[in-house]
Design a protein around this motif. Sequence first.
Motif, PDB file in Angstrom:
ATOM      1  N   LYS A  71       0.944  -1.129   0.098  1.00 12.95           N
ATOM      2  CA  LYS A  71       0.008  -0.086   0.138  1.00 12.95           C
ATOM      3  C   LYS A  71       0.911   1.387  -0.218  1.00 12.95           C
ATOM      4  N   GLU A  85      -4.084   2.133  -2.916  1.00 16.09           N
ATOM      5  CA  GLU A  85      -4.820   2.502  -1.773  1.00 16.09           C
ATOM      6  C   GLU A  85      -5.137   1.460  -0.677  1.00 16.09           C
ATOM      7  N   GLU A  86      -5.001   0.347  -1.193  1.00 15.50           N
ATOM      8  CA  GLU A  86      -5.517  -0.882  -0.284  1.00 15.50           C
ATOM      9  C   GLU A  86      -4.609  -1.861  -0.432  1.00 15.50           C
ATOM     10  N   GLU A  87      -4.582  -2.793   0.731  1.00 16.59           N
ATOM     11  CA  GLU A  87      -3.454  -3.823   0.555  1.00 16.59           C
ATOM     12  C   GLU A  87      -3.762  -4.724  -0.562  1.00 16.59           C
ATOM     13  N   THR A  99      -5.234  -4.641  -7.308  1.00 18.72           N
ATOM     14  CA  THR A  99      -4.966  -3.583  -6.411  1.00 18.72           C
ATOM     15  C   THR A  99      -6.160  -2.455  -6.518  1.00 18.72           C
ATOM     16  N   GLU A 100      -6.600  -1.862  -5.403  1.00 23.83           N
ATOM     17  CA  GLU A 100      -7.472  -0.807  -5.726  1.00 23.83           C
ATOM     18  C   GLU A 100      -6.673   0.370  -5.650  1.00 23.83           C
TER      19      GLU A 100
END
Length: 104
Positions: A71, A85-87, A99-100
């Motif tokens: 992240k 933004e997220e793991e 991934t986000e």
Amino acid sequence: MDSRMIFSRAIDSQFTRLGRDAMYVSSASPPYECRVIPRRPEHLLSLGEHRVHTEDPHIEFRVSEIPSPVKGDEIIVDGRTYRIEEEPRLDQHQLIWHTETLPV
């Protein structure tokens, strides 16, 4: 040929045909090139009587190219920079990171 090898070859073919060249930027190592598949899932949110259309940019890349994303790392695709933004999450075969991201 075992199933992991079969899936790996299929994934490599998918990234070769559908992927885009990108630059992966991590604070822990120098930037390096990889292939990614950007996706933009759409969501409709209801706010009272109104509906809001949103897009959440997701970027997928191969574990073979980026073994340990975290992240906060960034990915540059087509001149645009996205921050994870997220793991990151692995797919069920442990071959693709999902991934986000958000544009920087």
